[in-house]
Design a protein around this motif. Sequence first.
Motif, mmCIF file in Angstrom:
data_model
loop_
_atom_site.group_PDB
_atom_site.id
_atom_site.type_symbol
_atom_site.label_atom_id
_atom_site.label_comp_id
_atom_site.label_asym_id
_atom_site.label_seq_id
_atom_site.Cartn_x
_atom_site.Cartn_y
_atom_site.Cartn_z
ATOM 1 N N PRO A 93 -80.556 10.008 -33.602
ATOM 2 C CA PRO A 93 -79.174 10.198 -32.884
ATOM 3 C C PRO A 93 -78.066 10.151 -33.729
ATOM 4 C CG PRO A 93 -80.186 8.284 -31.993
ATOM 5 C CD PRO A 93 -81.044 8.785 -33.161
ATOM 6 N N ALA A 94 -77.099 10.223 -33.231
ATOM 7 C CA ALA A 94 -75.599 9.927 -33.801
ATOM 8 C C ALA A 94 -75.344 8.276 -34.086
ATOM 9 C CB ALA A 94 -74.437 10.501 -32.957
ATOM 10 N N PHE A 143 -77.850 13.993 -29.900
ATOM 11 C CA PHE A 143 -78.202 14.550 -31.422
ATOM 12 C C PHE A 143 -77.029 15.381 -31.830
ATOM 13 C CE2 PHE A 143 -82.007 12.971 -29.462
ATOM 14 C CZ PHE A 143 -82.794 12.483 -30.589
ATOM 15 N N LYS A 144 -75.809 15.382 -31.249
ATOM 16 C CA LYS A 144 -74.671 16.321 -31.686
ATOM 17 C C LYS A 144 -74.377 15.965 -33.116
ATOM 18 C CE LYS A 144 -69.990 17.131 -30.475
ATOM 19 N NZ LYS A 144 -68.883 17.079 -29.563
ATOM 20 N N ILE A 175 -72.448 6.769 -41.093
ATOM 21 C CA ILE A 175 -73.059 5.525 -40.575
ATOM 22 C C ILE A 175 -72.217 4.309 -40.865
ATOM 23 C CG2 ILE A 175 -75.654 6.454 -40.916
ATOM 24 C CD1 ILE A 175 -75.567 4.266 -43.408
ATOM 25 N N PRO A 176 -72.282 3.259 -40.091
ATOM 26 C CA PRO A 176 -71.616 2.178 -40.396
ATOM 27 C C PRO A 176 -71.797 1.535 -41.824
ATOM 28 C CG PRO A 176 -72.799 2.031 -38.111
ATOM 29 C CD PRO A 176 -73.275 3.188 -38.936
ATOM 30 N N VAL A 177 -70.501 0.832 -42.232
ATOM 31 C CA VAL A 177 -70.931 0.500 -43.668
ATOM 32 C C VAL A 177 -71.311 -0.996 -43.558
ATOM 33 C CG1 VAL A 177 -69.210 -0.781 -45.463
ATOM 34 C CG2 VAL A 177 -68.474 1.602 -44.446
ATOM 35 N N SER A 178 -71.133 -1.551 -42.552
ATOM 36 C CA SER A 178 -71.678 -2.878 -42.499
ATOM 37 C C SER A 178 -72.473 -2.950 -41.144
ATOM 38 C CB SER A 178 -70.538 -4.094 -42.482
ATOM 39 O OG SER A 178 -70.981 -5.389 -41.973
ATOM 40 N N PRO A 214 -79.021 -2.943 -24.380
ATOM 41 C CA PRO A 214 -78.553 -1.783 -25.225
ATOM 42 C C PRO A 214 -78.120 -2.132 -26.846
ATOM 43 C CG PRO A 214 -77.292 -2.004 -23.005
ATOM 44 C CD PRO A 214 -78.206 -3.189 -23.271
ATOM 45 N N TYR A 215 -78.502 -1.249 -27.575
ATOM 46 C CA TYR A 215 -78.175 -1.570 -29.052
ATOM 47 C C TYR A 215 -77.552 -0.443 -29.666
ATOM 48 C CZ TYR A 215 -82.624 0.625 -30.237
ATOM 49 O OH TYR A 215 -83.762 1.260 -30.622
ATOM 50 N N ASN A 216 -76.716 -0.438 -30.642
ATOM 51 C CA ASN A 216 -76.023 0.575 -31.364
ATOM 52 C C ASN A 216 -76.942 0.935 -32.461
ATOM 53 O OD1 ASN A 216 -74.337 1.182 -33.853
ATOM 54 N ND2 ASN A 216 -73.390 1.920 -31.729
ATOM 55 N N TRP A 217 -77.360 2.354 -32.424
ATOM 56 C CA TRP A 217 -78.117 3.022 -33.424
ATOM 57 C C TRP A 217 -77.818 2.577 -34.892
ATOM 58 C CZ3 TRP A 217 -82.628 3.698 -35.239
ATOM 59 C CH2 TRP A 217 -82.743 4.549 -36.211
ATOM 60 N N GLY A 218 -76.337 3.156 -34.845
ATOM 61 C CA GLY A 218 -75.692 2.996 -36.470
ATOM 62 C C GLY A 218 -75.810 1.828 -36.934
#
Length: 354
Positions: free
Chosen positions: A295-296, A191-192, A129-132, A318-322
């Motif tokens: 998801p990823a 979901f890869k 996952i993203p750090v920040s 749109p938004y980034n899940w991470g």
Amino acid sequence: MGEVDPAFIQDVEHRPKLTNTESEGIPIIDLSILSSPEPDSDEFRRLVAEISDASEKWGFFQVINHGVPSETRQKIELAARQFFALPKEEKSKVRRDEVNPYGYYDTEHTKNVRDWKEVFDFSVESTFIPVSPEPDDEALKEMISQWPEYPPEMREVCEEYVHEVQKLSYKLLELISLSLGLPEKRLNGFFKDQTSFLRMNHYPPCPSPHLALGVGRHKDAGALTILAQDDVGGLEVKRKTDGEWVFVKPTPDAYIINVGDIIQVWSNDKYESVEHRVKVNSERERFSIPFFVNPAHYTWVQPLDEIVNEENPAKYKPYNWGKFFTTRKTSNYKKLGVENIQIYHFKTTKSSDE
């Protein structure tokens, strides 16, 4: 589940409404047809219609004959009881923190002081996952599961269980895809490199149950949640028709499924992520094991192209899940000075009550 005739997908849009009424509680759906080598097409069509009806009316349903072996579930339930029975100092050896949100925590160490529970989170796959939450920071961190020394077989039991419940998650995603009139495998690719994780919940008996909740009212941010609960019960769902809280009666060997925020966005509000909460018991402890299907981290969540058109324009940006996930996790440890991130923050137009 095999190839699907395009005519079937079109027919889903004209499915009959089901007879299950709101007063009967959340629907119970039998998945046994999925185990048939040659499933009857009419029965399969009815199953997809049931999934659609439950997702649209309730955002919740229970599944039976789901394919997860009873002995696999029994082993992880026993492992959860054994782990939570350990002394606090032993459980704290695998306590989660701001750096790694996998592991043990209790409500003594969170800001949710009214929540009455202790938890153990883990994933059996490598998860990044993203750090920040900052949009310009592209650094990633690996989420590392922490495994206790006791029970010694806990990791093996958990890996076996997650393997089975992941198979169920793909069956459900495929049914939901079909229920939206989409190809069966349309959602699978998200979901890869999934960020799914499993949680063990323990709710001790509460001497003042009127002053606390096991978990306060909330919606799940991911795609799906697959919940195993014991015979004590406590889960309540907010009924869409009148806003009343409905008790979800435990059904032996069933799983409770709820549609999360991501499917609400993918479906462009056709299906809704519904509020739910957990009430505590004054006399009996309760255990539950939810599997959060996410998801990823690099997934951009937005209404699916096949669903939006001039008559049904996209209701979300749109938004980034991470980044979304990291913001949620960060808020568990820091006061951010703003409301925790929600999907309605990405609405293209906001209603008057938001």
